[in-house]
Design an enzyme around this catalytic site. Sequence first.
Site, PDB file in Angstrom:
ATOM      1  CE1 TYR A 144       3.738 113.885  27.188  1.00 30.10           C
ATOM      2  CE2 TYR A 144       3.278 115.607  25.592  1.00 30.10           C
ATOM      3  CZ  TYR A 144       3.794 115.207  26.797  1.00 30.10           C
ATOM      4  OH  TYR A 144       4.370 116.138  27.630  1.00 30.10           O
ATOM      5  CE  LYS A 170       7.255 114.454  26.096  1.00 24.92           C
ATOM      6  NZ  LYS A 170       7.417 115.663  25.228  1.00 24.92           N
TER       7      LYS A 170
END
Length: 316
Positions: A144, A170
């Site tokens: 992330y 992400k």
Amino acid sequence: MAQYAPQELAARLKDGLLSFPVTSFDAQLGIDEENYRRHLAWQASFDVAGLFAAGGTGEGFSLTPEESARVVRMAVEEAGARVPVLASAGGSTRQAIQNAQDAEAAGAEGLLLLPPYLTECDQAGLLEHVSAVCSATSIGVIVYNRANAIYSADTVARLAERHPNFIGFKDALGDIEHLTKVYAKNGDRLFYLGGLPTAETFALPLLQLGMSTYSSAMYNFVPEFALEFYRDVRNQDRAAVTEKLNRFVLPYLEIRDRAKGYGVSIVKGGLKVIGRDAGSVRPPLQDLTERDLQDLSALIDAAGVRPAFAALPQGV
């Protein structure tokens, strides 16, 4: 045991909508297992590509490692036969490893690795942090890119070279130059998903940067609308996307932006106003005010997005 090998999981996730189920809490802010399982069953009844248990919208940051493992196991038991269930890992490297191993033991298909807690990080440290987690599990790992964990294109490439189970990137920054570098360097070795707050707002332009999917928080309470929006994005139907932005998403953002932390609170508020209450948020988040709830309910009705059978909380 996971049903999907890491690269099979990536192929499954990259072409469908993803979501993070809220975690249901009771009046004492303990985990409400019955309500959580009911919510998972409802979420898995639609054509969603993957569900991330104990993630951001699931208030994973408020869960103890034991609670996180329990939430993931319930998600696998309730929804895993119908849709891939992924978990989250965060905190220190040791805690993230524990989260990853607990998730694999629970039968999760993959893992979203959140930024390390608090401390600032350089690329060498981030490389070793992610490497340690990837080495500790055989399930797919997605990083992330946000806050103190901003991965350079070279770091992402080195992780992809080292670890076959490193499968996804992400992003919660929306930095076009950075995303271009990451995609150009790594191409189809990974899949890319949008993770900006209320990802629908950015979904169409980010599609052009290689982000074929995103995580939808509003899927929790308006799943049909969220899936229609995703189909419009993938069809690059700008007129349809713009219509839905104006009809629901942008007015929704106006309510979300009334208080810090409402990005999660408004999702639980949405569930409350459609008759599928998942309880309050845990501190330091705060619930929507009564006025905010009324405004959200009015918006859902005015936009025509209230889901079918939404007011039947006792069943799917």
